[in-house]
Every structure is written in structure tokens, then in C-alpha cells.
Enzyme design. Structure first.
Site, mmCIF file in Angstrom:
data_model
loop_
_atom_site.group_PDB
_atom_site.id
_atom_site.type_symbol
_atom_site.label_atom_id
_atom_site.label_comp_id
_atom_site.label_asym_id
_atom_site.label_seq_id
_atom_site.Cartn_x
_atom_site.Cartn_y
_atom_site.Cartn_z
ATOM 1 N N LYS A 149 0.836 -1.215 0.000
ATOM 2 C CA LYS A 149 0.000 0.000 0.000
ATOM 3 C C LYS A 149 0.864 1.256 0.000
ATOM 4 C CE LYS A 149 -3.025 0.598 3.499
ATOM 5 N NZ LYS A 149 -2.841 1.928 4.145
ATOM 6 N N SER A 150 1.881 1.296 0.850
ATOM 7 C CA SER A 150 2.730 2.495 0.933
ATOM 8 C C SER A 150 3.422 2.759 -0.402
ATOM 9 C CB SER A 150 3.802 2.305 2.002
ATOM 10 O OG SER A 150 3.205 2.228 3.268
ATOM 11 N N SER B 7 6.676 9.106 12.465
ATOM 12 C CA SER B 7 5.630 8.960 11.446
ATOM 13 C C SER B 7 6.196 9.130 10.049
ATOM 14 C CB SER B 7 4.516 9.982 11.683
ATOM 15 O OG SER B 7 3.671 10.041 10.547
ATOM 16 N N GLN C 268 4.396 9.129 7.498
ATOM 17 C CA GLN C 268 3.472 10.001 6.761
ATOM 18 C C GLN C 268 3.873 11.455 6.919
ATOM 19 O OE1 GLN C 268 -0.439 8.955 8.146
ATOM 20 N NE2 GLN C 268 -0.502 7.090 6.904
ATOM 21 N N ASP D 294 1.622 -1.227 11.859
ATOM 22 C CA ASP D 294 0.287 -1.661 11.423
ATOM 23 C C ASP D 294 -0.008 -3.120 11.774
ATOM 24 O OD1 ASP D 294 -0.288 0.819 10.349
ATOM 25 O OD2 ASP D 294 0.496 0.300 8.372
ATOM 26 N N LYS E 212 -4.867 5.468 14.718
ATOM 27 C CA LYS E 212 -4.932 4.845 13.394
ATOM 28 C C LYS E 212 -6.397 4.863 12.916
ATOM 29 C CE LYS E 212 -0.557 4.008 12.951
ATOM 30 N NZ LYS E 212 0.210 4.751 11.946
#
Ligand code: S3P
Length: 454
Positions: free
Chosen positions: A31-32, A177, A179, A330, A357
């Protein structure tokens, strides 16, 4: 399963196993890496081709947003995705709000891209995404000159007014993080000069690897305290790439734990990405006694990949070091399930990020596991689990997925080792990251049934 229908009795599902799981499966693309493939290809000049893209709802939200900002993105009949980018600095003003669905990664990374373009974009999302904190990205992007109009608590819906030229910053991450790191690096792509992110605790490094692969000037150094200093030179020109996306190690965690728990099982999961910043789950499971071997180790698209050969194992509880948390952030929901059937006690701390999350994964897992007979103690920053010593759990409860794909899949696996069904109220969120999850499990010998609940 209709992934788009709202929660209803028809989407309430229970999984079970009446014998060993056997076979060879593949999991969808990472996904990333899939998100980043689309974003960077959309900023390159010329045609990039992506093979193995995760065609889940989260990644499709990124594709739709990049299209709305000018990129040409299409799927060919052979399953490859072809992207014609607009060039760094070339993003166009979207004509409508960008609907991010359930996807925090799309939201935060795209906010970074918009921040250094002279465009305005409004981000909206589902009920889960609309509860998640965005201050962690609006703070640094604000220092670069972007402006934000957020809902109370710094949440979605949120409007970003980008600026060009933005101001390069040096920013020390207050939370571990990837992100946040990636949002700043992506904003830095179209910012004159050097943008620098200091990362005291290493997180997944796909952005760094891929930005370099696309031709951006990016360096990584370590300071005296071991923090990573990542510097990117802006106003880069990205060159189109051919990308092969490996299987997602986070998705692979589900069939791997299933095979470890169900007696007599022997399962191979092919083509799994094992970037060291992502592979913590496999290290922890092996430390608990899991029989997992890595076959056919190779490099695919610049990432280490292997086939995971997994046999049923007696797991023993351990104390999980909090240093390993970012490399498996995750994977804790499925590790909690493994721990619930291990011998003895597993202690997991340093998990405060799990509370923000797709759901509060500590609280939601603790409640669901208790409801199906596991012995767990919830901590502010973690969970203590006393395992069943390989015995099945009682089951016989309906658990709520809270719009969180990984909660739904974790309880699907718990159901394989429960005496009474574990009913999941809503499996639809699984379509965000793992289309074909139910089919994958049934191909190994598990049973799936639709259950009517009130
Ligand atoms: C992701 C980073 C992680 C992870 C998420 C994907 C990414 O979030 O939980 O599923 O692709 O960068 P944080 O970096 O916020 O922990």
C-alpha cells in the site's frame, strides 16, 4: 461481498477452520509503495508504468486525486498502470473536494504536495478519517508557508491553501511517522533550496528510496545521536520510471499468523516485501518460536522480497521491545491475536500511535479479544496478553470493525481458532487494503459464512 455497501447484516461474516490450512497464496501490492508510485509518477514528465499496484480503495483515492490535479492515469488490460505526469510544480487546481475515503496516507502525503503549489484543495473523508489528527502535518507545512482551514481539533474536512515558492525548513519529527516525514519531503520537492527532516526514530523509508529512484537529489545522514537527517533539494525534475510493487508485508501478516495458529498448517506466501523498516512482525514472531523461513530472496524494484514459508508453531509470549514498533506499526492487531493463543504472557508497550490509526486499535482490539475469551490487560500505551497455550478461544461474539480494515482481518483470523463463531459486523473496510482477502483465506481451506445479526 459488496465493498461499497454500508454496514448491514449481509456484510457480517464469520470465518472458521475445521482442519489445517494448506497452499500457496499471494497478497496484493504494498500500500505504501503503491501510493508513492502514483504520486511520484504523476509529478514526472513522461510515461511511468506500474506493475503490481494495490487496487484497493485507499490507493484508488490517491489515483482519483492525482487525476483531479492534472495527471493522466489509466489501467491497461494487462493490469499495468500507465501514468503521464504533469512535472514538479505542475499540479492543477482541483475543481471539487478531494475525497480521501478511509486513507490517512493519501490525505497526509497529498497535503504535502498541495502545500508547495499555488493551488487550494479541500480534503474530505469517511467517519474514521475525519476523527484522525492532521495537526502533525499542518504544523510543519504551515512553517513552509501553506495555510489551512481545518475542522475543530485540526481534523477533516480541511482546506489547504498552498504557496509557491514555499519556504524550505529543517524539521525534527515529534512523532515517529513516515506520513509526516513524507508530507514534508513531498512539499520540499517543489520548494527552492534544501528541505530537511530529522527523524530520531527510523520509520519506513519508501519515500526516500523512490524519490532517489525518480532522480531527486536526496541524502540521508546520521547525527551523533543516531537520528536520520534526510535532505532533499527542491525544484527537482523527476524522470518517469518502470515500477514493480512487491506484495505488502502488512497484508501477509494475516495468512502468516493463520498458518502459525491452526494446527497442522503449512502455507507459503509468495513475493512479500521485506524492507527492514517494515519487517518487524516477522522478527517478533520468530522470537516467539514461529517456524517462518524466507525462500527465493531477491530484490524487486529496489526492495528486498522473499517467499515466506510458514508452518504451524507453538508460540511463546515475549516482551516486545518498543524500538521495533515503527517497523511493524500496522501489525499489532494481528500480533495481539497471535499472542492470545501463545504460551504465557506477551507484553507490548510504546504503542501510543495505535490509538490514532483507522480506529483506536488498542481499545478496539482489547474489547473484541475479551469478548471472544482472550485474557488481555489494556495499558495507556500498549497491551498485555496472557495466551491460551494453543487452545482455541471461546468465540461466540460479534465484534465491531469500526471502519478499520486491520481490525476486521485480525478477528477473521481469530475466528479460525475459536470454538464458536467470531462474527465481524462489517468486512467492507477490508477493500481499502486487501481486495480478495476472503478468497485468499478460503483458498487455504478456511470457511466463510454470512451471518445475520440484529
Ligand atoms: C504509512 C505510514 C504509517 C502506517 C500507514 C502507512 C505510510 O503511518 O500506519 O498505514 O505509507 O507512510 P505513520 O507513519 O503515521 O505511523
Amino acid at each position: 461481498m459488496n465493498a461499497h455497501s454500508p454496514a448491514s447484516p449481509a456484510t457480517s461474516i464469520a470465518f472458521s477452520a475445521d482442519g489445517p490450512l494448506n497452499g500457496t497464496v499471494r497478497v496484493p501490492g504494498d500500500k505504501s509503495i503503491s501510493h508513492r508510485s502514483l504520486m511520484l509518477s504523476a509529478l514526472a514528465v513522461g510515461e511511468s508504468v506500474v506493475e503490481g499496484l494495490l487496487e484497493g480503495e485507499d490507493v484508488l483515492a490517491t489515483a482519483a486525486a492525482m487525476r483531479a490535479m492534472g495527471a493522466d492515469i489509466a489501467r491497461s488490460d494487462d493490469g499495468r498502470w500507465r501514468i503521464h505526469g504533469v512535472g514538479v510544480g505542475g499540479l492543477l487546481q482541483p475543481q471539487a473536494a478531494l475525497d480521501m475515503g478511509n486513507s490517512g496516507t493519501s490525505t497526509r502525503l497529498l497535503m504535502g504536495l498541495v502545500a508547495s503549489h499555488a493551488i487550494t484543495a479541500t480534503f474530505i473523508g469517511d467517519a474514521s478519517l475525519s476523527k484522525r489528527p492532521m495537526g502533525r502535518v499542518t504544523d510543519p507545512l504551515g512553517l513552509m508557508g501553506a495555510e489551512f482551514n481545518a475542522s475543530p481539533g485540526g481534523r477533516l474536512p480541511l482546506m489547504v491553501r498552498g504557496i509557491c515558492p514555499a519556504v524550505p525548513i529543517e524539521y525534527r519529527l515529534p512523532v515517529a511517522s513516515a506520513q509526516v516525514k513524507s508530507a514534508i519531503l513531498l512539499a520540499g520537492l517543489n520548494t527552492p533550496g534544501i528541505t530537511r527532516v530529522i527523524e530520531p526514530v527510523p520509520t519506513r523509508d519508501h519515500s526516500e528510496r523512490m524519490l532517489r529512484g525518480f532522480g531527486a537529489e536526496l541524502s540521508v545522514e546520521e547525527d551523533a545521536d543516531g537520528a536520520r537527517i534526510i535532505s532533499i533539494r527542491g525544484e527537482a525534475e523527476l524522470k518517469p520510471q518502470a515500477i514493480v510493487v512487491p506484495g505488502d508485508p502488512s497484508s501477509a501478516g494475516f495468512p502468516v499468523v493463520a498458518a502459525l495458529l491452526v494446527p497442522g498448517s503449512s502455507v507459503t506466501v509468495e513475493n512479500v516485501g521485506l524492507n527492514p523498516t517494515r519487517a518487524g512482525l516477522y522478527e517478533v514472531l520468530r522470537a516467539m518460536g514461529a517456524d517462518i523461513s524466507f525462500a527465493n530472496e531477491r530484490i524487486v524494484g529496489g526492495e528486498p522480497v522473499a517467499d515466506l514459508v510458514v508452518r504451524h508453531s507453538t508460540l511463546t509470549g515475549i516482551e516486545v521491545s518498543s524500538e521495533i514498533v515503527p517497523s511493524m506499526v500496522d501489525e499489532f492487531p494481528i500480533l495481539f491475536v497471535a499472542a492470545a493463543m501463545a504460551q504465557g504472557r506477551t507484553v507490548m508497550r510504546g504503542l501510543e500511535e495505535l490509538r490514532v490509526k483507522e480506529s483506536d486499535r488498542i481499545a478496539v482490539m482489547a474489547e473484541g479479544l475479551r469478548a471472544i475469551g482472550a485474557r488481555v490487560e489494556e495499558l495507556e500505551d500498549g497491551l498485555i496478553v496472557d495466551g491460551s497455550d494453543g487452545e482455541k478461544l471461546a468465540g461466540g461474539a460479534t465484534v465491531k470493525a469500526h471502519l478499520d480494515h486491520r481490525i476486521a482481518m485480525s478477528f477473521a483470523i481469530a475466528g479460525l481458532m475459536s470454538r464458536q463463531p467470531v462474527v465481524i459486523d462489517d468486512m467492507a473496510p477490508v477493500a481499502t487494503s486487501f481486495p480478495g482477502f476472503a478468497e485468499m483465506l478460503t483458498s487455504l481451506g478456511a470457511h466463510r459464512r454470512v451471518v445475520a445479526i440484529d
